[in-house]
Design a protein around this motif. Structure first.
Motif, PDB file in Angstrom:
ATOM      1  N   GLY A 130       0.794  -1.226   0.000  1.00 37.98           N
ATOM      2  CA  GLY A 130       0.000   0.000   0.000  1.00 37.98           C
ATOM      3  C   GLY A 130       0.822   1.269   0.000  1.00 37.98           C
ATOM      4  O   GLY A 130       0.455   2.251  -0.657  1.00 37.98           O
ATOM      5  N   PHE A 131       1.963   1.282   0.707  1.00 37.77           N
ATOM      6  CA  PHE A 131       2.707   2.523   0.883  1.00 37.77           C
ATOM      7  C   PHE A 131       3.949   2.645  -0.010  1.00 37.77           C
ATOM      8  O   PHE A 131       4.481   3.731  -0.158  1.00 37.77           O
ATOM      9  N   VAL A 132       4.408   1.536  -0.569  1.00 36.30           N
ATOM     10  CA  VAL A 132       5.609   1.598  -1.404  1.00 36.30           C
ATOM     11  C   VAL A 132       5.286   1.336  -2.871  1.00 36.30           C
ATOM     12  O   VAL A 132       5.724   2.059  -3.762  1.00 36.30           O
ATOM     13  N   LEU A 133       4.486   0.295  -3.135  1.00 29.70           N
ATOM     14  CA  LEU A 133       4.291  -0.152  -4.516  1.00 29.70           C
ATOM     15  C   LEU A 133       3.073   0.437  -5.204  1.00 29.70           C
ATOM     16  O   LEU A 133       3.031   0.493  -6.431  1.00 29.70           O
ATOM     17  N   LEU A 134       2.085   0.842  -4.462  1.00 28.84           N
ATOM     18  CA  LEU A 134       0.789   1.183  -5.045  1.00 28.84           C
ATOM     19  C   LEU A 134       0.898   2.179  -6.198  1.00 28.84           C
ATOM     20  O   LEU A 134       0.238   2.038  -7.227  1.00 28.84           O
ATOM     21  N   ASN A 135       1.756   3.176  -6.032  1.00 28.42           N
ATOM     22  CA  ASN A 135       1.852   4.226  -7.048  1.00 28.42           C
ATOM     23  C   ASN A 135       2.962   3.978  -8.066  1.00 28.42           C
ATOM     24  O   ASN A 135       3.174   4.817  -8.954  1.00 28.42           O
ATOM     25  N   THR A 136       3.671   2.850  -7.952  1.00 25.30           N
ATOM     26  CA  THR A 136       4.784   2.594  -8.872  1.00 25.30           C
ATOM     27  C   THR A 136       4.524   1.433  -9.819  1.00 25.30           C
ATOM     28  O   THR A 136       5.234   1.279 -10.810  1.00 25.30           O
ATOM     29  N   LEU A 137       3.516   0.616  -9.528  1.00 27.25           N
ATOM     30  CA  LEU A 137       3.265  -0.575 -10.348  1.00 27.25           C
ATOM     31  C   LEU A 137       2.660  -0.203 -11.704  1.00 27.25           C
ATOM     32  O   LEU A 137       1.727   0.609 -11.769  1.00 27.25           O
ATOM     33  N   PRO A 138       3.146  -0.813 -12.783  1.00 24.85           N
ATOM     34  CA  PRO A 138       2.498  -0.627 -14.091  1.00 24.85           C
ATOM     35  C   PRO A 138       1.098  -1.229 -14.081  1.00 24.85           C
ATOM     36  O   PRO A 138       0.797  -2.138 -13.302  1.00 24.85           O
ATOM     37  N   ASN A 139       0.231  -0.732 -14.953  1.00 26.96           N
ATOM     38  CA  ASN A 139      -1.156  -1.211 -15.000  1.00 26.96           C
ATOM     39  C   ASN A 139      -1.248  -2.704 -15.279  1.00 26.96           C
ATOM     40  O   ASN A 139      -2.115  -3.399 -14.741  1.00 26.96           O
ATOM     41  N   LEU A 140      -0.348  -3.214 -16.133  1.00 20.44           N
ATOM     42  CA  LEU A 140      -0.381  -4.629 -16.500  1.00 20.44           C
ATOM     43  C   LEU A 140      -0.174  -5.536 -15.297  1.00 20.44           C
ATOM     44  O   LEU A 140      -0.696  -6.654 -15.243  1.00 20.44           O
ATOM     45  N   TYR A 186      12.984  -7.217  -4.643  1.00 22.69           N
ATOM     46  CA  TYR A 186      12.542  -7.307  -6.037  1.00 22.69           C
ATOM     47  C   TYR A 186      11.720  -6.075  -6.419  1.00 22.69           C
ATOM     48  O   TYR A 186      11.898  -5.492  -7.498  1.00 22.69           O
ATOM     49  N   SER A 187      10.833  -5.678  -5.522  1.00 23.07           N
ATOM     50  CA  SER A 187       9.976  -4.535  -5.796  1.00 23.07           C
ATOM     51  C   SER A 187      10.782  -3.250  -5.926  1.00 23.07           C
ATOM     52  O   SER A 187      10.532  -2.436  -6.828  1.00 23.07           O
ATOM     53  N   TYR A 188      11.755  -3.070  -5.032  1.00 23.10           N
ATOM     54  CA  TYR A 188      12.609  -1.881  -5.123  1.00 23.10           C
ATOM     55  C   TYR A 188      13.448  -1.913  -6.403  1.00 23.10           C
ATOM     56  O   TYR A 188      13.604  -0.896  -7.087  1.00 23.10           O
ATOM     57  N   PHE A 189      13.981  -3.094  -6.723  1.00 28.28           N
ATOM     58  CA  PHE A 189      14.872  -3.213  -7.878  1.00 28.28           C
ATOM     59  C   PHE A 189      14.146  -2.898  -9.186  1.00 28.28           C
ATOM     60  O   PHE A 189      14.649  -2.136 -10.023  1.00 28.28           O
ATOM     61  N   PHE A 190      12.949  -3.462  -9.369  1.00 21.98           N
ATOM     62  CA  PHE A 190      12.254  -3.327 -10.644  1.00 21.98           C
ATOM     63  C   PHE A 190      11.315  -2.121 -10.708  1.00 21.98           C
ATOM     64  O   PHE A 190      11.197  -1.487 -11.765  1.00 21.98           O
ATOM     65  N   TYR A 191      10.647  -1.787  -9.605  1.00 20.12           N
ATOM     66  CA  TYR A 191       9.584  -0.791  -9.689  1.00 20.12           C
ATOM     67  C   TYR A 191       9.938   0.557  -9.075  1.00 20.12           C
ATOM     68  O   TYR A 191       9.385   1.574  -9.477  1.00 20.12           O
ATOM     69  N   VAL A 192      10.836   0.575  -8.099  1.00 20.37           N
ATOM     70  CA  VAL A 192      11.245   1.841  -7.503  1.00 20.37           C
ATOM     71  C   VAL A 192      12.465   2.399  -8.227  1.00 20.37           C
ATOM     72  O   VAL A 192      12.490   3.556  -8.647  1.00 20.37           O
ATOM     73  N   TYR A 193      13.502   1.542  -8.409  1.00 19.56           N
ATOM     74  CA  TYR A 193      14.733   1.991  -9.069  1.00 19.56           C
ATOM     75  C   TYR A 193      14.795   1.611 -10.548  1.00 19.56           C
ATOM     76  O   TYR A 193      15.742   1.998 -11.243  1.00 19.56           O
ATOM     77  N   HIS A 194      13.824   0.833 -11.034  1.00 18.97           N
ATOM     78  CA  HIS A 194      13.757   0.454 -12.451  1.00 18.97           C
ATOM     79  C   HIS A 194      15.074  -0.132 -12.956  1.00 18.97           C
ATOM     80  O   HIS A 194      15.585   0.263 -14.007  1.00 18.97           O
ATOM     81  N   THR A 195      15.637  -1.063 -12.200  1.00 15.14           N
ATOM     82  CA  THR A 195      16.872  -1.829 -12.499  1.00 15.14           C
ATOM     83  C   THR A 195      18.116  -0.955 -12.613  1.00 15.14           C
ATOM     84  O   THR A 195      19.153  -1.419 -13.103  1.00 15.14           O
ATOM     85  N   SER A 196      18.035   0.287 -12.161  1.00  9.30           N
ATOM     86  CA  SER A 196      19.215   1.157 -12.264  1.00  9.30           C
ATOM     87  C   SER A 196      20.248   0.877 -11.171  1.00  9.30           C
ATOM     88  O   SER A 196      21.423   1.214 -11.325  1.00  9.30           O
ATOM     89  N   GLN A 197      19.820   0.281 -10.055  1.00  7.89           N
ATOM     90  CA  GLN A 197      20.728  -0.035  -8.949  1.00  7.89           C
ATOM     91  C   GLN A 197      21.163  -1.494  -9.052  1.00  7.89           C
ATOM     92  O   GLN A 197      20.593  -2.375  -8.418  1.00  7.89           O
TER      93      GLN A 197
END
Length: 262
Positions: A130-140, A186-197
């Protein structure tokens, strides 16, 4: 033999952690990551002396699906690849849920139910979602991620209520905690940092490997402690297993006949 297999598995884990950080060829990453979960299944088979009961079959299936899950992200499918990986993980975890139930895990069938075994996984999963992923997840991925969040809570709760020996219980319980940590990374890697870290991938992959190793090893210990003797794994046993699922006659020498026809 089991010690050698354990050493080889450690090499696979270290190799996969390293090659992600380098510009290796595509097929090198596919082979490296695709080997891990099937090799966990091989180690499980060694630990179980290659018995082929129902839970054994489910473990082998989960390791096969886990291998597919580990490689799908490298096919450069972007959001579709992330979607397929979450779905693959969902099926792997569903198999573990079935296994835990077959081991006797049932939340309200055990005296003095510890409510924290239910509340803590739920709080961690839904607070993070609810507090980390909700606004970062793609619609798919949004709706399948909701289902996954619910499932990981069910997996954790049932894992914490397995009526097994202390060693088997804690191996699986710690493994589940590590898998929940993996999901956060996994969530931070793909959805927060978009694999940049890229450095974040190392603890992500290590937690993935350690979590599944602990869970599968804990299940193997529990199966061995039950001292139930099943028929050994063989072409006939695999064919019988397929027949029981699909209700069709599958010949034990199916693969040989296919190659002969070709």
């Amino acid at each position: 033999m089991l010690k050698f297999a354990s050493f080889f598995l450690v090499i696979i884990i270290l190799f996969n952690s390293y090659i992600f950080m380098t510009e290796n060829l595509f097929y090198v990453k596919i082979i490296g990551h695709g080997l891990f979960m099937p090799f966990v299944g091989i180690m499980y088979g060694m630990k179980r002396n290659w018995q082929f009961g129902h839970i054994d079959q489910l473990i082998y299936l989960s390791c096969l699906l886990g291998g597919i899950c580990d490689i799908v992200i490298f096919f450069d499918l972007n959001e579709k690849g992330e979607f397929l990986q979450i779905v693959s993980n969902f099926f792997v975890h569903s198999i573990f849920v079935v296994i835990f139930r077959k081991e006797g895990a049932f939340v309200f069938n055990i005296g003095n139910t510890n409510i924290w075994k239910i509340v803590l996984p739920a709080l961690i999963s839904f607070f993070f979602f609810g507090f980390v992923l909700l606004n970062t997840l793609p619609n798919l991925i949004f709706f399948v991620a909701i289902l996954y969040a619910v499932q990981i809570v069910i997996l954790a709760v049932l894992g914490f209520y397995r009526p097994t020996s202390s060693k088997s219980y804690w191996l699986v319980a710690i493994g589940i905690i590590v898998i929940m940590l993996r999901d956060i990374l996994y969530s931070y890697f793909f959805y927060v940092y978009h694999t940049s870290q890229h450095l974040l991938y190392i603890p992500l992959y290590l937690s993935n490997a350690i979590g599944y190793l602990l869970i599968v090893h804990g299940i193997a210990i529990n199966q061995n402690e039950k001292r139930q003797i099943y028929k050994k794994i063989s072409k006939k046993a695999i064919a019988d297993s397929i027949n029981s699922v699909f209700g069709k006659k599958v010949k034990p020498n199916l693969f040989e006949s296919i190659f002969i026809q070709q």
